[in-house]
Design an enzyme around this catalytic site. Structure first.
Site, mmCIF file in Angstrom:
data_model
loop_
_atom_site.group_PDB
_atom_site.id
_atom_site.type_symbol
_atom_site.label_atom_id
_atom_site.label_comp_id
_atom_site.label_asym_id
_atom_site.label_seq_id
_atom_site.Cartn_x
_atom_site.Cartn_y
_atom_site.Cartn_z
ATOM 1 N N SER A 143 17.624 18.268 -16.810
ATOM 2 C CA SER A 143 16.842 19.490 -16.770
ATOM 3 C C SER A 143 17.540 20.602 -17.526
ATOM 4 O O SER A 143 18.767 20.707 -17.513
ATOM 5 C CB SER A 143 16.615 19.927 -15.318
ATOM 6 N N LYS A 173 20.752 17.963 -12.329
ATOM 7 C CA LYS A 173 19.620 17.047 -12.177
ATOM 8 C C LYS A 173 19.742 15.883 -13.155
ATOM 9 O O LYS A 173 20.051 16.070 -14.329
ATOM 10 C CB LYS A 173 18.307 17.797 -12.414
ATOM 11 N N GLU A 202 11.095 6.006 -17.688
ATOM 12 C CA GLU A 202 10.035 6.797 -18.307
ATOM 13 C C GLU A 202 9.736 6.305 -19.721
ATOM 14 O O GLU A 202 8.575 6.239 -20.139
ATOM 15 C CB GLU A 202 10.431 8.273 -18.309
ATOM 16 N N HIS A 246 0.831 -1.209 0.000
ATOM 17 C CA HIS A 246 0.000 0.000 0.000
ATOM 18 C C HIS A 246 0.866 1.261 0.000
ATOM 19 O O HIS A 246 0.436 2.321 0.452
ATOM 20 C CB HIS A 246 -0.946 0.031 1.220
#
Length: 472
Positions: free
Chosen positions: A327, A333, A340, A197
């Site tokens: 980025s 970053k 993805e 969960h």
């Protein structure tokens, strides 16, 4: 050849179909029916063209048909020229001569005729004739002999799908399976906190967590393979409605055997040609298996990206390879880009399966007329899943590292280690320890002793993560 020279100068030649004459580009092997389709279906442009694997599959089928037709009396000279032209289609040499889009007649008739015209004209050229003359090789009478678009297009669909599965999809899935399996073994002794969960749960090893991904990939490949026997069944020999009109006894079996020999795949003639023309349940089934693989990959990639989230404000249990800047505004970053890509592919495959499902469910009477849509999406799913599996394995999975320090910190702070006390002090007292510790910001051990439920020695004996990894 005087007419051909003049046509070259004018950049087109005149060809005829049953509706009349049309101008055909002089440097193209296709004919009037192909040109007419380009005029009637200006939908989507070059990105929506019939997939090349379908064209290659047609080349394989037309070659097989020519060889079998020679056995039944087709002039060996004509058959030989068709075989040579078909080989050029198979090799990709003639790819520029197939301009038709997927969004055409739902039987794929115009693509079948595009192939017939290209092979016919190339065969005519090989034999020294005039392009567009249909002499000595006629696109219908010779290249399409003993065939209809209604059985030749589904035959090409199955050849293309099976080839893509074996050349791209299954090798890609196997590579990802093996990369994940290597990580499961590498991480076998690293104990971490589990999550259910999305909340803290009892411990397991990182290897056990990865073993679930390995099993998902194993089952995925098994599902794909289980769907293939129906894909290996070819519609060739059914002609217009499945009866085999205008073929010869044995044609269907011989063509299937030729295709099997040319591809190295176990193609056979479909036992019921009516089903093979009117329904495409085999490809819906294959698409469904790929849809399930997409679900697996979505889960695996999401887990890995979340376990690798951070580097300082996320879970941070995994260290993912840093492949490129993440980025345009935030210096330094780095993002989980391979994860993805996997999840985007998974979403696309799920969408493809919806289209295949709608198309497959809409066969009417003796013919399904969503054929180009179905094969476009099946091929797209197979290619994307195969390619993204290789990319994910090579550019992410093989380079994943376990962040041992972070894993140990999170596990030691987890309240769910209290579960080990259930057999000794009961669920209610164990729950009291966990809730009190959470409320007071104290450790389980401190709280258990403070509540008087057990001693320090008992806690150390009973709460050992390494003893919580399996049944007693």
């Amino acid at each position: 050849m005087k007419t051909w020279s003049r046509a070259s100068q004018d950049s087109f030649r005149i060809e005829y179909d049953t509706f009349g004459e049309l101008k055909v580009p002089s440097d193209k092997y296709y004919g009037a029916q192909t040109v007419r389709s380009t005029l009637n279906f200006k939908i989507g442009g070059v990105t929506e063209r019939m997939p090349i694997p379908v064209i290659k599959a047609f080349g394989i089928f037309k070659r097989a048909a020519a060889e079998v037709n020679q056995d039944y009396g087709l002039d060996p000279k004509i058959a030989g020229a068709i075989v040579k032209a078909a080989d050029e289609v198979i090799s990709g040499k003639l790819n520029d001569h197939f301009p038709l889009v997927v969004w055409q007649t739902g039987s794929g008739t115009q693509t079948n005729m595009n192939v017939n015209e290209v092979i016919s004209n190339r065969a005519i050229e090989i034999l020294g004739g005039k392009l567009g003359s249909k002499d000595p090789v006629h696109p219908n009478d010779h290249v399409n002999k003993s065939q209809s678009s209604n059985d030749s297009f589904p035959t090409a669909m199955h050849i293309a799908a099976a080839t893509e599965v074996h050349e791209v999809l299954l090798p890609g899935l196997q590579k990802l399976h093996d990369a994940l399996d290597a990580k499961a073994k590498e991480f076998a002794q690293i104990i971490k906190i589990g999550r259910t969960h999305t909340q803290d749960a009892v411990p397991l090893t990182l290897g056990q967590e990865f073993s679930a991904y390995v099993q998902q990939m194993k089952y995925g490949m098994a599902r794909i393979k289980a769907a293939m026997p129906r894909v290996y069944e070819l519609a060739a020999g059914g002609t217009a409605v499945g009866t085999g009109l205008n073929t010869r006894i044995g044609f269907a079996e011989k063509v299937a055997a030729k295709v099997a020999a040319l591809t190295g795949l176990p193609f056979v003639t479909a036992p019921n040609k009516f089903e093979a023309l009117a329904a495409h349940d085999a490809l819906v089934e294959l698409s469904g298996a790929m849809n399930t693989v997409a679900c697996s990959l979505m889960k695996i990639a999401n887990d890995i990206r979340f376990l690798g989230s951070g580097p300082r404000s996320g879970l941070g249990e995994l260290l993912l390879p840093e492949n490129e800047p993440g980025s345009s505004i935030m210096p330094g970053k780095v993002n989980p880009t391979q994860c993805e890509a996997v999840t985007m592919v998974a979403a696309q495959v799920m969408g493809n399966h919806v289209a295949v499902t709608v198309g497959g469910s809409n066969g009417h009477f003796e013919l399904n007329v969503f054929k180009p849509l179905i094969i476009k999406n099946v091929l797209n799913s197979a290619r994307l899943l195969g390619d993204v599996s290789v990319s994910f394995a090579d550019n992410c999975v093989v380079g994943i590292q376990a962040n041992i320090e972070r894993i140990n910190k999170l596990m030691s702070e987890s309240l769910m280690l209290v579960t080990a006390l259930n057999p000794h002090i009961g669920y209610d007292k164990a729950a009291k320890i966990a809730k009190t510790a959470h409320k007071n910001g104290s450790t389980l051990k401190e709280t258990a002793i403070e509540l008087g439920y057990l001693t320090a020695e008992q806690f150390d004996e009973w709460v050992k993560p390494k003893d919580m990894l399996g049944p007693k």
